[in-house]
Design a protein around this motif. Structure first.
Motif, PDB file in Angstrom:
ATOM      1  N   ARG A 180       0.817  -1.227   0.000  1.00 24.63           N
ATOM      2  CA  ARG A 180       0.000   0.000   0.000  1.00 24.63           C
ATOM      3  C   ARG A 180       0.848   1.272   0.000  1.00 24.63           C
ATOM      4  O   ARG A 180       0.355   2.348  -0.279  1.00 24.63           O
ATOM      5  CB  ARG A 180      -0.899   0.029   1.251  1.00 24.63           C
ATOM      6  N   SER A 181       2.142   1.138   0.330  1.00 25.65           N
ATOM      7  CA  SER A 181       2.966   2.348   0.505  1.00 25.65           C
ATOM      8  C   SER A 181       3.204   3.041  -0.842  1.00 25.65           C
ATOM      9  O   SER A 181       2.981   2.476  -1.906  1.00 25.65           O
ATOM     10  CB  SER A 181       4.300   1.960   1.116  1.00 25.65           C
ATOM     11  N   ASP A 182       3.688   4.275  -0.773  1.00 28.33           N
ATOM     12  CA  ASP A 182       3.977   5.034  -1.992  1.00 28.33           C
ATOM     13  C   ASP A 182       5.416   4.831  -2.457  1.00 28.33           C
ATOM     14  O   ASP A 182       5.740   5.068  -3.609  1.00 28.33           O
ATOM     15  CB  ASP A 182       3.761   6.530  -1.735  1.00 28.33           C
ATOM     16  N   LEU A 183       6.277   4.450  -1.532  1.00 24.75           N
ATOM     17  CA  LEU A 183       7.702   4.312  -1.860  1.00 24.75           C
ATOM     18  C   LEU A 183       8.355   3.375  -0.844  1.00 24.75           C
ATOM     19  O   LEU A 183       8.006   3.395   0.334  1.00 24.75           O
ATOM     20  CB  LEU A 183       8.365   5.706  -1.787  1.00 24.75           C
ATOM     21  N   ILE A 184       9.320   2.587  -1.351  1.00 29.77           N
ATOM     22  CA  ILE A 184      10.068   1.693  -0.456  1.00 29.77           C
ATOM     23  C   ILE A 184      11.490   2.235  -0.291  1.00 29.77           C
ATOM     24  O   ILE A 184      12.155   2.536  -1.284  1.00 29.77           O
ATOM     25  CB  ILE A 184      10.153   0.264  -1.047  1.00 29.77           C
ATOM     26  N   LEU A 185      11.934   2.357   0.954  1.00 29.21           N
ATOM     27  CA  LEU A 185      13.357   2.593   1.204  1.00 29.21           C
ATOM     28  C   LEU A 185      13.925   1.276   1.693  1.00 29.21           C
ATOM     29  O   LEU A 185      13.586   0.814   2.786  1.00 29.21           O
ATOM     30  CB  LEU A 185      13.562   3.672   2.281  1.00 29.21           C
ATOM     31  N   LEU A 186      14.748   0.642   0.859  1.00 23.09           N
ATOM     32  CA  LEU A 186      15.343  -0.640   1.251  1.00 23.09           C
ATOM     33  C   LEU A 186      16.709  -0.313   1.861  1.00 23.09           C
ATOM     34  O   LEU A 186      17.600   0.182   1.168  1.00 23.09           O
ATOM     35  CB  LEU A 186      15.475  -1.525   0.013  1.00 23.09           C
ATOM     36  N   VAL A 187      16.846  -0.574   3.155  1.00 22.69           N
ATOM     37  CA  VAL A 187      18.086  -0.209   3.849  1.00 22.69           C
ATOM     38  C   VAL A 187      19.020  -1.418   3.906  1.00 22.69           C
ATOM     39  O   VAL A 187      18.596  -2.530   4.231  1.00 22.69           O
ATOM     40  CB  VAL A 187      17.784   0.273   5.292  1.00 22.69           C
ATOM     41  N   VAL A 188      20.293  -1.187   3.545  1.00 23.14           N
ATOM     42  CA  VAL A 188      21.322  -2.214   3.728  1.00 23.14           C
ATOM     43  C   VAL A 188      22.467  -1.598   4.534  1.00 23.14           C
ATOM     44  O   VAL A 188      22.555  -0.383   4.670  1.00 23.14           O
ATOM     45  CB  VAL A 188      21.852  -2.779   2.383  1.00 23.14           C
ATOM     46  N   ASP A 189      23.313  -2.471   5.054  1.00 22.42           N
ATOM     47  CA  ASP A 189      24.408  -2.035   5.927  1.00 22.42           C
ATOM     48  C   ASP A 189      25.720  -2.147   5.149  1.00 22.42           C
ATOM     49  O   ASP A 189      26.145  -3.255   4.802  1.00 22.42           O
ATOM     50  CB  ASP A 189      24.402  -2.964   7.157  1.00 22.42           C
ATOM     51  N   LEU A 190      26.327  -1.001   4.864  1.00 19.41           N
ATOM     52  CA  LEU A 190      27.569  -0.984   4.080  1.00 19.41           C
ATOM     53  C   LEU A 190      28.644  -1.871   4.700  1.00 19.41           C
ATOM     54  O   LEU A 190      29.495  -2.414   4.018  1.00 19.41           O
ATOM     55  CB  LEU A 190      28.084   0.467   3.969  1.00 19.41           C
ATOM     56  N   GLN A 191      28.570  -2.037   6.032  1.00 18.74           N
ATOM     57  CA  GLN A 191      29.626  -2.778   6.718  1.00 18.74           C
ATOM     58  C   GLN A 191      29.342  -4.280   6.846  1.00 18.74           C
ATOM     59  O   GLN A 191      30.140  -5.013   7.405  1.00 18.74           O
ATOM     60  CB  GLN A 191      29.851  -2.165   8.113  1.00 18.74           C
ATOM     61  N   THR A 192      28.179  -4.745   6.372  1.00 18.10           N
ATOM     62  CA  THR A 192      27.819  -6.165   6.546  1.00 18.10           C
ATOM     63  C   THR A 192      27.171  -6.759   5.299  1.00 18.10           C
ATOM     64  O   THR A 192      25.949  -6.815   5.207  1.00 18.10           O
ATOM     65  CB  THR A 192      26.842  -6.333   7.735  1.00 18.10           C
ATOM     66  N   TYR A 193      27.962  -7.209   4.348  1.00 20.02           N
ATOM     67  CA  TYR A 193      27.458  -7.872   3.142  1.00 20.02           C
ATOM     68  C   TYR A 193      26.270  -7.159   2.508  1.00 20.02           C
ATOM     69  O   TYR A 193      25.189  -7.746   2.353  1.00 20.02           O
ATOM     70  CB  TYR A 193      27.059  -9.325   3.461  1.00 20.02           C
ATOM     71  N   PRO A 194      26.430  -5.906   2.088  1.00 22.50           N
ATOM     72  CA  PRO A 194      25.284  -5.170   1.542  1.00 22.50           C
ATOM     73  C   PRO A 194      24.694  -5.792   0.274  1.00 22.50           C
ATOM     74  O   PRO A 194      23.478  -5.725   0.066  1.00 22.50           O
ATOM     75  CB  PRO A 194      25.851  -3.774   1.248  1.00 22.50           C
ATOM     76  N   ILE A 195      25.543  -6.412  -0.548  1.00 20.28           N
ATOM     77  CA  ILE A 195      25.011  -6.980  -1.799  1.00 20.28           C
ATOM     78  C   ILE A 195      24.078  -8.146  -1.499  1.00 20.28           C
ATOM     79  O   ILE A 195      22.969  -8.220  -2.019  1.00 20.28           O
ATOM     80  CB  ILE A 195      26.153  -7.413  -2.748  1.00 20.28           C
ATOM     81  N   GLU A 196      24.532  -9.026  -0.595  1.00 17.57           N
ATOM     82  CA  GLU A 196      23.661 -10.145  -0.210  1.00 17.57           C
ATOM     83  C   GLU A 196      22.370  -9.612   0.410  1.00 17.57           C
ATOM     84  O   GLU A 196      21.288 -10.112   0.136  1.00 17.57           O
ATOM     85  CB  GLU A 196      24.357 -11.060   0.811  1.00 17.57           C
ATOM     86  N   GLN A 197      22.508  -8.593   1.242  1.00 13.03           N
ATOM     87  CA  GLN A 197      21.310  -8.035   1.897  1.00 13.03           C
ATOM     88  C   GLN A 197      20.327  -7.506   0.855  1.00 13.03           C
ATOM     89  O   GLN A 197      19.120  -7.733   0.949  1.00 13.03           O
ATOM     90  CB  GLN A 197      21.712  -6.910   2.852  1.00 13.03           C
TER      91      GLN A 197
END
Ligand code: GTP
Ligand code: MG
Length: 328
Positions: free
Chosen positions: A152-169
């Protein structure tokens, strides 16, 4: 976890870690605590676990309360748009919502802190945008209502952690969303199955880019990912790039601010009406009042028209910052 615990305690700990529901987690943790020998060496562990237990119990109580009143996942929309902040555990979703809004979700240095969505209002220039902090998606179970909230949201902010496997996240979260038929809008053309799929605008927020020393890590990430993803490096802790993030959210929402000017008076530039990009004078009139829409005779626009104060038709398309005088 200390390894000198008796085997039955270690087994209980394993059951606790693997427990899928909140009730099960509470039961397994109670059992685990009861099996830890009481001596000086285990004081800290027992205290930590008791704290965790009381948090789980509080979460369970809170859930019971909300389930009587309606779901905790039904967040009433407020402001110019609803933006969900999602991602795996411990990446800093709550820290970001706390840094950007008036809300104060709990931030902690262990995963699975957030149990229910928490909304907060983020001021951007002269409007307010709603950000919703959410529980992590990499749990053993995820409430279907959480997925509905995302849809239902208008936009998704998908947060990843630069210091912990961001690509896998990133990859894991996208795969998880896809499993629930939610696909980033910019990948729509590549999606084979288009029926029953919700396409959502999405920004990837790369958190924990605290200072210059981590810029290189971010550049490596950007190179590895190519230009497929809209990436925004930020730090919830140091506040780095948060202003940029606010602007990016505003732009991605696809909204414009339009000001009303009563005939013969100055416009109130502090309280804009928020409309979708592409809206017309008629849409603006309808937003103020149905009466305005029906009785609208003419309109003058300052801003996007050819010259200030120009008379325009009902189907004139408005732009961000326009001032409109409606005559009925
Ligand atoms: N260095 C650094 N640490 C951060 C930043 N943002 C959050 N943290 C830390 O990361 C840990 C997790 O933060 P939270 O905001 O609780 O993370 P979360 O994603 O909400 O976690 P869950 O609710 O468990 O999913 C905490 O110890 C924060 O202090 C950041 O920008 N830089
Ligand atoms: Mg959290």
């Amino acid at each position: 976890m200390p390894t000198n615990l008796p085997p039955e305690a270690l087994e209980a700990e394993k059951r606790y870690r693997e427990a899928k529901s909140l009730a099960e987690k509470i039961a397994c943790l109670e059992e685990f605590i009861s099996l830890i020998p009481k001596h000086k060496g285990t004081d800290k562990l027992r205290a930590d676990l008791r704290r965790k237990l009381s948090k789980l119990r509080a979460a369970s109580q809170a859930r019971k309360k909300v389930s009587r009143r309606g779901s905790a996942f039904r967040i009433v929309r407020e402001g110019a748009g609803q933006v969900v902040v999602i991602g795996p555990a411990n990446v800093g979703k709550s820290a970001l919502v706390a840094a950007l809004t008036n809300a104060t979700p709990e931030v902690a240095d262990y995963p699975y802190t957030t149990w229910a969505p928490t909304p907060g209002m983020m001021p951007v220039e002269n409007i307010q945008i709603q950000l919703v902090d959410t529980p992590p998606l990499d749990r053993g179970f995820v409430e279907p209502e959480l997925m509905d909230l995302i849809r239902r949201s208008d936009l998704i902010l998908l947060v990843v952690d630069l210091q912990t496997y961001p690509i896998e996240q990133l990859e894991d979260t996208i795969a998880f969303l896809q499993k629930h038929r939610i696909v980033p809008r910019h990948l729509k053309d590549r999606c084979r199955e288009q029926r029953h799929v919700t396409f959502k605008p999405l920004l990837v927020v790369v958190n924990k880019n605290d200072d210059k020393s981590s810029d290189e890590d971010f550049e490596v990430l950007r190179e590895l990912l190519g230009d497929e993803w809209p990436l925004l490096p930020v730090s919830a802790t140091t506040g780095r790039n948060l202003e940029h993030l606010k602007q990016a959210v505003f732009e991605r929402l696809g909204i414009i601010r339009v000001y009303s000017k009563p005939p013969g008076k100055k416009p109130d530039l502090s309280t804009p009406f928020v409309l979708k990009k592409g809206s017309t004078v008629a849409d603006f009139a309808g937003k103020i009042h149905q009466d305005f829409l029906e009785k609208l005779k003419s309109a003058r626009v300052w801003g996007s028209a050819v010259y200030d104060g120009q008379m325009v038709q009902r189907d004139h398309v408005l732009h961000d910052g326009d001032v409109v005088e409606l005559r009925i």
